[in-house]
Design a protein around this motif. Structure first.
Motif, mmCIF file in Angstrom:
data_model
loop_
_atom_site.group_PDB
_atom_site.id
_atom_site.type_symbol
_atom_site.label_atom_id
_atom_site.label_comp_id
_atom_site.label_asym_id
_atom_site.label_seq_id
_atom_site.Cartn_x
_atom_site.Cartn_y
_atom_site.Cartn_z
ATOM 1 N N ILE A 63 9.129 27.940 31.042
ATOM 2 C CA ILE A 63 10.510 27.586 30.713
ATOM 3 C C ILE A 63 10.481 26.357 29.818
ATOM 4 N N THR A 64 11.490 26.228 28.970
ATOM 5 C CA THR A 64 11.552 25.128 28.008
ATOM 6 C C THR A 64 12.863 24.378 28.146
ATOM 7 N N GLY A 65 12.780 23.054 28.104
ATOM 8 C CA GLY A 65 13.958 22.198 28.102
ATOM 9 C C GLY A 65 13.909 21.262 26.911
ATOM 10 N N ARG A 66 15.089 20.790 26.489
ATOM 11 C CA ARG A 66 15.153 19.917 25.311
ATOM 12 C C ARG A 66 16.026 18.705 25.599
ATOM 13 N N LEU A 67 15.631 17.581 25.011
ATOM 14 C CA LEU A 67 16.417 16.349 25.088
ATOM 15 C C LEU A 67 16.602 15.821 23.669
ATOM 16 N N ARG A 68 17.865 15.679 23.247
ATOM 17 C CA ARG A 68 18.188 15.194 21.908
ATOM 18 C C ARG A 68 18.804 13.805 22.030
ATOM 19 N N VAL A 69 18.154 12.826 21.369
ATOM 20 C CA VAL A 69 18.579 11.430 21.487
ATOM 21 C C VAL A 69 18.711 10.813 20.101
ATOM 22 N N PRO A 70 19.500 9.722 19.985
ATOM 23 C CA PRO A 70 19.549 9.007 18.702
ATOM 24 C C PRO A 70 18.172 8.488 18.317
ATOM 25 N N ALA A 71 17.912 8.433 17.018
ATOM 26 C CA ALA A 71 16.607 7.982 16.535
ATOM 27 C C ALA A 71 16.273 6.593 17.050
ATOM 28 N N ARG A 72 17.280 5.721 17.135
ATOM 29 C CA ARG A 72 17.009 4.354 17.586
ATOM 30 C C ARG A 72 16.534 4.334 19.040
ATOM 31 N N THR A 73 16.964 5.342 19.830
ATOM 32 C CA THR A 73 16.509 5.429 21.218
ATOM 33 C C THR A 73 15.042 5.816 21.277
ATOM 34 N N TRP A 74 14.660 6.774 20.430
ATOM 35 C CA TRP A 74 13.251 7.190 20.396
ATOM 36 C C TRP A 74 12.372 6.111 19.779
ATOM 37 N N HIS A 75 12.853 5.472 18.726
ATOM 38 C CA HIS A 75 12.041 4.468 18.027
ATOM 39 C C HIS A 75 12.136 3.103 18.704
ATOM 40 N N THR A 76 11.889 3.102 19.996
ATOM 41 C CA THR A 76 11.770 1.864 20.775
ATOM 42 C C THR A 76 10.403 1.884 21.437
ATOM 43 N N PRO A 77 9.436 1.132 20.904
ATOM 44 C CA PRO A 77 8.065 1.180 21.423
ATOM 45 C C PRO A 77 8.003 0.930 22.929
ATOM 46 N N GLY A 78 7.284 1.808 23.632
ATOM 47 C CA GLY A 78 7.082 1.640 25.060
ATOM 48 C C GLY A 78 8.164 2.223 25.938
ATOM 49 N N ARG A 79 9.256 2.697 25.360
ATOM 50 C CA ARG A 79 10.328 3.294 26.171
ATOM 51 C C ARG A 79 9.820 4.609 26.786
ATOM 52 N N LYS A 80 10.072 4.797 28.088
ATOM 53 C CA LYS A 80 9.545 5.952 28.807
ATOM 54 C C LYS A 80 10.521 7.121 28.797
#
Length: 303
Positions: A209-226
């Motif tokens: 099964i596959t799931g997806r999470l779509r977030v703002p780029a600034r949320t992803w481009h935060t070093p170390g965020r889990k």
């Protein structure tokens, strides 16, 4: 199929979405061994005016539901192919049950309880009870969970100028298929931007099964965020949890060399080189003029 049951089945199937006025309770998901006898799926609702209780079977391989039968005024009626395998019982107007006489592998399905006032009236449906009859030849196997990082080609939304990134969670290699997927960011549950496949996919004996999470780029481009994807897996006796983990990255980190970036770099390099040549030429002219002036001044002094 008797004409009356056929007509009733079509009518109720077309009205499956109308559940806003009646509250249903059905048995939770069940995993049983092949050969289990007298397996009961309970149903209850809160509307005494609904005197007809119906039961449907929906198999994952089918795009429609099959009417098993219904009970009215103490008299259950069955579709022919289901009469030997199922029994419909009723305690009172709002409580009833579907009994599977002996569980076979072919009985794996989602079973829906429905209710109506009579055969020509609006029908209301419960959320369904998922039943899996375990194949004795397939061992119970928990999922392997992996998170795929955002695609390098994921583009900006030109309409609102917002850049989004999509993380993909893949749970694979599990049996049976009683799973659910949820996401966390920094340990906090998130639901915005979350989507999961409507059903599992079977590859041979095992599921995925596959799931997806779509977030703002600034949320992803935060070093170390889990970013965690967790899959709950019911093995028949208890639920276990299996997770994948990735960390946010710096803007541009690991994005690789795209054609656009290459062209941009080469154009910048060409421009810089052109400026350098121009400056070098001007410097050369300046040196020549300076040398000429020095030679002219030295010639005048010697005279």
């Amino acid at each position: 199929m008797p004409p009356a049951l056929h007509t009733l089945g079509i009518l109720l199937f077309l009205l499956t979405g109308k559940v806003e006025n009646v509250s249903f309770q059905q048995s939770s998901s069940q995993l049983v061994k092949e050969g289990t006898v007298k397996l009961k799926i309970n149903c209850s609702h809160d509307d005494n005016s609904l005197t007809v209780m119906l039961w449907y079977q929906h198999k994952q391989s089918s795009q429609s539901m099959s009417l098993i039968g219904f009970e009215y005024a103490g008299s259950p009626k069955y579709e022919g192919q289901f009469e030997d395998q199922f029994e419909i019982t009723r305690e009172d107007t709002v409580r009833g049950a579907l009994i599977i006489r002996r569980a076979n592998l072919s009985d794996s399905a989602v079973y829906f309880c429905a209710a109506s006032t009579h055969s020509q009236s609006e029908a209301y449906f419960g959320n369904g009870t998922k039943l899996t009859v375990l194949d004795p030849n397939i061992p119970i196997t928990p999922p392997t969970v992996k998170i795929l990082q955002p695609s390098l080609k994921e583009c900006k939304d030109k309409k609102d100028k917002k850049n989004k990134k999509t993380l993909v969670c893949v749970a694979s290699g599990f049996y049976p298929d009683h799973v659910s997927v949820f996401w966390q960011i920094e340990g906090e549950n998130v639901t915005d931007g979350v989507a999961t496949d409507n059903a599992t996919l079977r590859d041979g004996k095992l599921y995925s099964i596959t799931g997806r999470l779509r977030v703002p780029a600034r949320t992803w481009h935060t070093p170390g965020r889990k970013f965690n994807c967790t899959v709950s897996f019911f093995n028949g006796t208890h639920t276990t949890y299996h997770s994948g983990l990735v960390y946010g990255t710096d803007l541009g980190q690991g994005e690789g060399m795209t054609r656009e970036k290459y062209l941009q770099i080469t154009q910048t390099a060409k421009l810089s080189y052109g400026v350098f040549i121009a400056k070098s030429s001007l410097y050369g002219v300046f040196v020549l003029v300076l040398v000429w002036k020095l030679q002219a001044s030295s010639g005048k002094q010697s005279n």
